[in-house]
Write a protein that holds these residues in place. Structure first.
Motif, mmCIF file in Angstrom:
data_model
loop_
_atom_site.group_PDB
_atom_site.id
_atom_site.type_symbol
_atom_site.label_atom_id
_atom_site.label_comp_id
_atom_site.label_asym_id
_atom_site.label_seq_id
_atom_site.Cartn_x
_atom_site.Cartn_y
_atom_site.Cartn_z
ATOM 1 N N LEU A 77 13.666 22.253 41.495
ATOM 2 C CA LEU A 77 14.967 21.640 41.194
ATOM 3 C C LEU A 77 15.878 22.595 40.427
ATOM 4 C CD1 LEU A 77 13.871 18.020 40.243
ATOM 5 C CD2 LEU A 77 15.265 18.696 42.203
ATOM 6 N N ARG A 78 15.308 23.355 39.474
ATOM 7 C CA ARG A 78 16.103 24.343 38.730
ATOM 8 C C ARG A 78 16.610 25.446 39.657
ATOM 9 N NH1 ARG A 78 12.024 23.847 34.920
ATOM 10 N NH2 ARG A 78 11.148 25.848 35.529
ATOM 11 N N GLU A 79 15.751 25.892 40.586
ATOM 12 C CA GLU A 79 16.164 26.922 41.532
ATOM 13 C C GLU A 79 17.309 26.419 42.405
ATOM 14 O OE1 GLU A 79 12.879 28.321 43.829
ATOM 15 O OE2 GLU A 79 12.041 29.476 42.177
ATOM 16 N N ARG A 80 17.201 25.173 42.885
ATOM 17 C CA ARG A 80 18.267 24.610 43.717
ATOM 18 C C ARG A 80 19.578 24.568 42.931
ATOM 19 N NH1 ARG A 80 19.541 20.675 47.872
ATOM 20 N NH2 ARG A 80 17.389 20.494 48.515
ATOM 21 N N LYS A 81 19.512 24.150 41.674
ATOM 22 C CA LYS A 81 20.706 24.081 40.840
ATOM 23 C C LYS A 81 21.297 25.473 40.630
ATOM 24 C CE LYS A 81 22.384 22.368 36.431
ATOM 25 N NZ LYS A 81 22.046 21.781 35.158
ATOM 26 N N GLN A 82 20.438 26.455 40.363
ATOM 27 C CA GLN A 82 20.904 27.825 40.161
ATOM 28 C C GLN A 82 21.553 28.377 41.428
ATOM 29 O OE1 GLN A 82 17.839 30.775 39.749
ATOM 30 N NE2 GLN A 82 19.158 32.146 38.568
ATOM 31 N N ILE A 83 20.943 28.125 42.565
ATOM 32 C CA ILE A 83 21.480 28.638 43.828
ATOM 33 C C ILE A 83 22.838 28.016 44.129
ATOM 34 C CG2 ILE A 83 21.125 28.684 46.325
ATOM 35 C CD1 ILE A 83 18.082 28.778 45.720
ATOM 36 N N THR A 84 22.952 26.688 43.955
ATOM 37 C CA THR A 84 24.218 26.028 44.295
ATOM 38 C C THR A 84 25.325 26.341 43.295
ATOM 39 O OG1 THR A 84 23.467 24.006 43.190
ATOM 40 C CG2 THR A 84 23.154 24.130 45.566
ATOM 41 N N GLU A 85 24.995 26.588 42.033
ATOM 42 C CA GLU A 85 26.027 26.892 41.038
ATOM 43 C C GLU A 85 26.458 28.357 41.066
ATOM 44 O OE1 GLU A 85 24.479 25.667 37.275
ATOM 45 O OE2 GLU A 85 24.933 23.551 37.637
ATOM 46 N N ASN A 86 25.522 29.266 41.290
ATOM 47 C CA ASN A 86 25.825 30.694 41.185
ATOM 48 C C ASN A 86 25.929 31.409 42.528
ATOM 49 O OD1 ASN A 86 25.649 30.379 38.378
ATOM 50 N ND2 ASN A 86 23.458 30.767 38.414
ATOM 51 N N GLY A 87 25.462 30.787 43.590
ATOM 52 C CA GLY A 87 25.419 31.470 44.873
ATOM 53 C C GLY A 87 26.683 31.296 45.690
ATOM 54 N N ARG A 88 26.704 31.973 46.788
ATOM 55 C CA ARG A 88 27.811 31.837 47.731
ATOM 56 C C ARG A 88 27.345 30.907 48.850
ATOM 57 N NH1 ARG A 88 26.998 34.549 52.404
ATOM 58 N NH2 ARG A 88 25.296 36.031 52.425
ATOM 59 N N TYR A 89 28.288 30.373 49.588
ATOM 60 C CA TYR A 89 27.899 29.475 50.664
ATOM 61 C C TYR A 89 28.603 29.849 51.958
ATOM 62 C CZ TYR A 89 32.295 26.922 50.029
ATOM 63 O OH TYR A 89 33.609 26.584 49.938
ATOM 64 N N VAL A 90 27.965 29.495 53.039
ATOM 65 C CA VAL A 90 28.541 29.613 54.379
ATOM 66 C C VAL A 90 28.280 28.290 55.085
ATOM 67 C CG1 VAL A 90 28.233 32.112 54.552
ATOM 68 C CG2 VAL A 90 26.441 30.610 55.372
ATOM 69 N N TYR A 91 29.061 28.043 56.108
ATOM 70 C CA TYR A 91 28.831 26.840 56.902
ATOM 71 C C TYR A 91 27.914 27.193 58.070
ATOM 72 C CZ TYR A 91 32.309 24.184 54.361
ATOM 73 O OH TYR A 91 32.987 23.518 53.383
#
Length: 167
Positions: A77-91
């Motif tokens: 859950l912490r990893e998911r939060k870190q990825i979504t807050e700090n990472g970039r996204y693509v569709y």
């Protein structure tokens, strides 16, 4: 009301581990009561060191598994939060939802994986999700686009709520 969000199998196990810890504690207390009833209160006075050692070993054995699962789920859950807050996204476009049989808590269970295609600017790339215990078809549609988050070498699908959910 809580939202019904698609979680990976590891994240779900982490949420269920708290219940397992409570059940383990109840079992420990039941064993202590049974030993006390069968042997009498004198067992606590005569062999205090042995009883405390036995209770400690038994408690550690019961609590170890839920604690390991809980820590693993919390880390996910912490990893998911870190990825979504700090990472970039693509569709990415959902191409297929595959189904496999895998081990989950000492039993065989169906696990699901979402296969998506996305454009990273250099061309189309394929992305496979982590395994899900719930069927993703209840949450996502094939052919529809969803966000995929990337942070370093880690990646995850956006938090998707259940479709057609009645509360």
């Amino acid at each position: 009301m809580k939202k019904d969000v698609l979680l990976t199998a590891k994240e779900e196990q982490g949420k269920e581990a708290g219940k397992q810890g409570i059940i383990s504690l109840i079992i420990l207390l039941a064993v202590l009561v049974m030993v006390t009833i069968s042997q009498g209160w004198e067992i606590w006075y005569r062999s205090t060191g042995f009883m405390l050692f036995a209770v400690g070993i038994f408690a550690a054995a019961l609590a170890l598994r839920p604690l390991v699962i809980l820590s693993s789920g919390q880390r996910a859950l912490r990893e998911r939060k870190q990825i979504t807050e700090n990472g970039r996204y693509v569709y990415g476009k959902v191409m297929k939802i595959s189904e496999t049989v895998g081990l989950r808590t000492k039993s065989l269970a169906r696990m699901y994986c979402v296969e998506m295609v996305y454009d990273d600017g250099r061309g189309l790339k394929k992305w496979n999700s982590s395994h899900y215990a719930k069927n993703p078809r209840d949450y996502i549609d094939i052919g529809k686009e969803y966000k995929i988050y990337f942070f370093g070498k880690k990646s995850c699908l956006e938090a998707v709520e259940a479709k057609n959910r009645k509360y």
